[in-house]
Design a protein around this motif. Sequence first.
Motif, PDB file in Angstrom:
ATOM      1  N   ASP A  54      -6.575   3.935  -6.706  1.00 29.40           N
ATOM      2  CA  ASP A  54      -7.540   3.652  -5.638  1.00 29.40           C
ATOM      3  C   ASP A  54      -7.198   4.521  -4.430  1.00 29.40           C
ATOM      4  OD1 ASP A  54      -9.314   2.588  -3.835  1.00 29.40           O
ATOM      5  OD2 ASP A  54      -8.443   0.580  -3.804  1.00 29.40           O
ATOM      6  N   ARG A  69      -7.649   6.316  -1.025  1.00 27.91           N
ATOM      7  CA  ARG A  69      -8.431   5.956   0.153  1.00 27.91           C
ATOM      8  C   ARG A  69      -8.685   7.112   1.118  1.00 27.91           C
ATOM      9  NH1 ARG A  69      -8.696   0.320   0.868  1.00 27.91           N
ATOM     10  NH2 ARG A  69      -8.587  -0.615  -1.212  1.00 27.91           N
ATOM     11  N   LYS A 106      -3.714   1.148  -4.408  1.00 29.31           N
ATOM     12  CA  LYS A 106      -4.383   1.811  -3.293  1.00 29.31           C
ATOM     13  C   LYS A 106      -3.386   2.707  -2.554  1.00 29.31           C
ATOM     14  CE  LYS A 106      -3.932  -2.452  -0.568  1.00 29.31           C
ATOM     15  NZ  LYS A 106      -4.685  -3.532   0.124  1.00 29.31           N
ATOM     16  N   TRP A 107      -3.832   3.937  -2.245  1.00 27.41           N
ATOM     17  CA  TRP A 107      -2.904   4.892  -1.653  1.00 27.41           C
ATOM     18  C   TRP A 107      -3.623   5.927  -0.803  1.00 27.41           C
ATOM     19  CZ3 TRP A 107      -2.137  10.226  -3.344  1.00 27.41           C
ATOM     20  CH2 TRP A 107      -3.006  10.627  -4.374  1.00 27.41           C
ATOM     21  N   PRO A 118       0.851  -1.191   0.000  1.00 28.82           N
ATOM     22  CA  PRO A 118       0.000   0.000   0.000  1.00 28.82           C
ATOM     23  C   PRO A 118       0.888   1.243   0.000  1.00 28.82           C
ATOM     24  CG  PRO A 118       0.018  -1.025   2.166  1.00 28.82           C
ATOM     25  CD  PRO A 118       0.731  -1.973   1.244  1.00 28.82           C
ATOM     26  N   PHE A 154      -7.386   1.214   4.611  1.00 26.00           N
ATOM     27  CA  PHE A 154      -6.960   0.142   3.704  1.00 26.00           C
ATOM     28  C   PHE A 154      -7.718  -1.168   3.911  1.00 26.00           C
ATOM     29  CE2 PHE A 154      -3.122   2.855   3.312  1.00 26.00           C
ATOM     30  CZ  PHE A 154      -3.091   2.936   1.933  1.00 26.00           C
TER      31      PHE A 154
END
Length: 372
Positions: free
Chosen positions: A196, A198, A168-169, A85, A371
């Motif tokens: 993605d 977050r 995802k970040w 991540p 996450f």
Amino acid sequence: MRRLLAAGCALLSAAALAQPATARAAGPKPGGVTAVAPLPANLWLPGTGSAQRLTYTTTGPTGKSAVSTGAVFVPKGTAPEGGWPVLSWTHGTVGIGDACAPSTAGRSDRDITYLKQWLAQGYAIVATDYVGLGTPGVHPYLDGRSAAYSAADMVRAARSVDKSLASKWVVIGQSQGGQAALFTANLAPKYAPELDFRGAVATGPPSNLEGIVSLAGPYIPNLPLDDLTGYVAYILAGLRAARPDFDVDRYLTPLGKKAVADAETLCYDDMVASTKGVGIGQLLNRSLFDAPFFNALRGVMEVPVSGYTRPFYIAQGMVDTTVPIPLTLKLVADLKARNQPVTFKAYAGADHSGNMAASLPDTTKFVANLFK
């Protein structure tokens, strides 16, 4: 912004005209990498498994293609399923000259201590330098939109050269970087929809400064705050870089023009030294309290108070004299009045820097939940 006119908090303007996001002109694809090099080992964060320095394209303050640099820190060990991540780090004030870029100049002990905690938790850290720090042009200091674009495009760039990074970040930033993190939270879902995103953490983010700075003029007496004049010079230099069509020089004395020119090259400590004994009033030949100046500054600095679609956390030290708590309380009140997804906490006894460590237990949990 260290101690920036803290005494003027009660004089904030109540106006709140919306500023449209800058449209991006045609040019190279944002996040495209133009150069990759190993990051020297002396610039690695503790716990780093591999590190690189990237040069990449992004969107500048006028909507045109621009160039930024930054560093990628990957943890030791094997990436989890789906990849590491990503934490996009937006740094605080270091200066706006090319020599100040953290990916070449290094980072403060405070930031290293903070970031190694995140790296140890299994996050890859991608850390933009921002447009103009070590790349062509002057860094548009506190231009939140261009900083947000730099942060998002740093994720794009890093993922294109290291396939172990997930899509995802989150973004996390302190001080100037806290403001950048808020702009990123507001803009990233639409600017980089293929990623993605977050959410965000902003510690000690400056806000509502456009009203404070606009109160300045030749009548401001010398104040016993060594770094205040340097910060104002940075703001004026950043405004000129972000809005080249706006005539900043018309507000400046010859001494003010020299200070703003120095601001374009000097890093923080040298800038403080160069303006020691110089008052804000000595920089200005007229009041900044006019509509053209206020609107120009607002268009660069004003933190959005609506349009957030991802959760974000604001941490504020209660004894912060760099970003005084009344400024942040107004921001949070404006956000909550518009039902934005903000979590806010003030930390007793924490100053501007201490707020980072004080909030870490809470922000660690907050980010972990993003996450899930």
